[in-house]
Design an enzyme around this catalytic site. Structure first.
Site, PDB file in Angstrom:
ATOM      1  N   SER A 222       0.833  -1.197   0.000  1.00  0.00           N
ATOM      2  CA  SER A 222       0.000   0.000   0.000  1.00  0.00           C
ATOM      3  C   SER A 222       0.877   1.260   0.000  1.00  0.00           C
ATOM      4  CB  SER A 222      -0.959  -0.042   1.189  1.00  0.00           C
ATOM      5  OG  SER A 222      -1.935   0.946   1.105  1.00  0.00           O
TER       6      SER A 222
ATOM      7  N   ASP B 253      -9.438  -3.708  -5.732  1.00  0.00           N
ATOM      8  CA  ASP B 253      -8.736  -2.598  -5.091  1.00  0.00           C
ATOM      9  C   ASP B 253      -9.006  -1.310  -5.866  1.00  0.00           C
ATOM     10  OD1 ASP B 253      -6.984  -0.858  -3.853  1.00  0.00           O
ATOM     11  OD2 ASP B 253      -5.185  -2.066  -4.217  1.00  0.00           O
TER      12      ASP B 253
END
Length: 328
Positions: free
Chosen positions: A170, A271
């Site tokens: 991330s 995502d």
């Protein structure tokens, strides 16, 4: 008679962090911190915490897998955890468990950096802390007489400086990109080079849709991404198009400058940042970068699913992809 002012939120990132008018900060989803272990019961990995910088005070957690030969040299992974640059910790329970698994399956020595967080410390502090951590690890690649005073015996005795990796998830994967770009133009001490870099579910963004990104999806994510970036880097020279977060933007340097030999980019189909990471992977392939890039996608999963469920079938699959990459 004066009354105590009502406690109110003065700034926030929804679902991540609240900052109040009395100066207190509430991080909404932080996991509990756990202590290191002389030997993890599930993986046999040993871990310990170290102070690698005094000014500023910077800590890291080291992980050493069980070795069959006490003179064995193994790859080094300098790891950057996720958390939107403002939350979480390398000492958090889920990051600790993940690093134990990666150290065991990848057979790597992990140096996981506890970099400073926004809003107490805005970007680029996080990039600089991680760069300093990488350089501290590299300072061990020298003769015994010249190692730093605060050197670590695990790194000295077992680190293979021909196989130094960086990796992250991330926002940590965003840090990986920025460290790799810096390594392409700035020398790491003692001749150390980054052999490989992996980036799981990277946070990248920009002010306009690119490539195959659909306008509707872009606009839905744009408000959050722009708010987050402004919160963690309020003085970014180009806002959400700053090269640190938009490596495909007009102000960004050529990706051919990436200072590593191998790269792995992984994404999840659900995502919200998936498309931007795919475009990044394709841009790296098109660049004149002299390296090899790999790609992996799990179509029916969301952002960092393997952190929440590392023992699920899909979680194990992603971790094996990373471990195989570290075996190269």
């Amino acid at each position: 008679m004066s009354s105590t002012p009502k406690k109110e939120i003065v700034s926030l990132v929804p679902d991540f962090i609240h900052v109040y008018n009395d100066g207190t900060i509430e991080r909404l989803n932080d996991m509990p911190k756990v202590t290191p272990s002389p030997q993890d019961l599930e993986t046999n990995v040993s871990s310990k915490d170290i102070l690698f910088s005094n000014e500023p005070s910077l800590f890291a957690r080291l992980y050493l897998p069980k070795l069959t030969d006490q003179n064995q040299k193994i790859p080094i992974l300098v790891y950057f955890h996720g958390g939107a640059f403002c939350c979480e910790s390398t000492f958090a329970s889920h990051h600790h468990k993940y690093c134990n698994i990666i150290a065991s399956q990848g057979n790597v020595l992990i140096f996981s950096i506890e970099y400073r967080k926004a809003p107490e410390h805005f970007l680029p502090t996080q990039y600089n802390d991680c760069w300093d951590g990488l350089n501290w690890v590299a300072s061990h690649n020298t003769t015994i007489e010249n190692v730093p005073e605060n050197s670590d015996p695990w790194i000295i005795n077992h680190g293979d400086f021909n196989k130094v990796f960086i990796g992250g998830d991330s926002s940590g994967a965003n840090i990986v990109h920025n460290i790799a770009m810096r390594a392409g133009v700035t020398r790491i001490p003692n001749g150390v080079k980054i052999f490989g870099a992996y980036m799981n579910h990277t946070f990248f963004w920009g002010s306009k849709p690119l490539g195959f990104e659909k306008v509707e999806k872009f606009e839905k994510v744009n408000e959050f991404a722009t708010l987050l970036w402004k919160f963690v880097y309020p003085r970014a020279p180009f806002g959400i198009d700053d090269p640190n977060v938009n490596p495909l933007g007009p102000m960004s340097p050529n990706l051919a400058l990436l200072g590593c030999s191998k790269m792995l980019v992984t994404v999840a189909g659900k995502d919200r940042f998936r498309d931007r990471a795919v475009l990044y992977y394709e841009a790296v392939k098109r660049s004149h970068w002299n390296g090899e890039v790999e790609f992996f996608e799990e179509e029916d999963e969301d952002h960092c699913y393997y952190m929440v469920h590392p023992e699920s079938d899909k979680g194990k699959k992603l971790i094996k992809v990373v471990a195989d990459f570290l075996h190269q």
